[in-house]
Write a protein that holds these residues in place. Sequence first.
Motif, PDB file in Angstrom:
ATOM      1  N   SER A 102      -2.824  -2.707  -0.442  1.00 58.31           N
ATOM      2  CA  SER A 102      -2.641  -1.301  -0.070  1.00 58.31           C
ATOM      3  C   SER A 102      -3.770  -0.406  -0.537  1.00 58.31           C
ATOM      4  O   SER A 102      -3.958   0.696   0.001  1.00 58.31           O
ATOM      5  CB  SER A 102      -1.327  -0.771  -0.661  1.00 58.31           C
ATOM      6  N   LEU A 123       0.877   1.456   3.785  1.00 56.73           N
ATOM      7  CA  LEU A 123       2.182   0.787   3.694  1.00 56.73           C
ATOM      8  C   LEU A 123       2.823   0.514   5.052  1.00 56.73           C
ATOM      9  O   LEU A 123       3.445  -0.547   5.225  1.00 56.73           O
ATOM     10  CB  LEU A 123       3.132   1.592   2.800  1.00 56.73           C
ATOM     11  N   GLU A 149       7.826   0.664   0.145  1.00 51.62           N
ATOM     12  CA  GLU A 149       7.244  -0.551   0.714  1.00 51.62           C
ATOM     13  C   GLU A 149       8.169  -1.222   1.736  1.00 51.62           C
ATOM     14  O   GLU A 149       7.753  -2.161   2.415  1.00 51.62           O
ATOM     15  CB  GLU A 149       6.935  -1.546  -0.416  1.00 51.62           C
ATOM     16  N   SER A 181       3.367  -4.497  -2.141  1.00 46.81           N
ATOM     17  CA  SER A 181       1.957  -4.150  -2.077  1.00 46.81           C
ATOM     18  C   SER A 181       1.216  -4.620  -3.324  1.00 46.81           C
ATOM     19  O   SER A 181       1.822  -4.995  -4.335  1.00 46.81           O
ATOM     20  CB  SER A 181       1.790  -2.636  -1.920  1.00 46.81           C
TER      21      SER A 181
END
Length: 216
Positions: free
Chosen positions: A175, A191, A26, A73
């Motif tokens: 996400s 991402l 991430e 996320s």
Amino acid sequence: MSEATTHAVEIWGGRRILFVMAAPAEYGAELQRRIRPLMTGIGPIEAALETGIALQRLQDQGTPPDLLVSLGSAGARHLEQGRVYQASSVSWRDIDASPLGFTKGVTPLVDHPVAVPLAAPLPGIPAARLSTGGNVVSGLGYETIDADMVDMETFAVWRAAHRFAVPLLALRGISDGAEELRQYTDWTALLPTLDRELAMALDHLKRGLEEGTLTV
């Protein structure tokens, strides 16, 4: 100790900020240009453990943060995929001691509501309710959760922050969730987009703190 852990605190607008993330996947190029976060690992146990250790270390050094920012996320069935949201509240979907007479979602003998309210001060970034748990949610699993989005760390980070009396801001980019998850890339595909969107949200935060227009 990782380099990210060693250099986790930033000073923006005179405020000491500890940024907390779970997974290197991430932490893309845009975020890398802006922050050096504490990386906790994935899930509520890792998040609580590593955040608590970091906060204790900073307190022992006499340099406790003024603010924690949890970012990364999240999944959501009905929110816009690829967009960042501020968590207006966070709950812990795993905890259930209701057979003993405790309210589902409340840790026994710990004073917190089912949904802990959080500050959502950034203008232009929508707010949504967040649920934390130890499982990846997909498909029909969303029907059992009373929240707009799901993650695996934020409640645990809040618990550590609350223990040290540090306020928490939670930023989550969506996400996945519109379709059922079937493979790892169903999570990672967006991402890079979220890296850019989260970075822009941090730019808003930094500008607001430096200009004195935000109170967090």
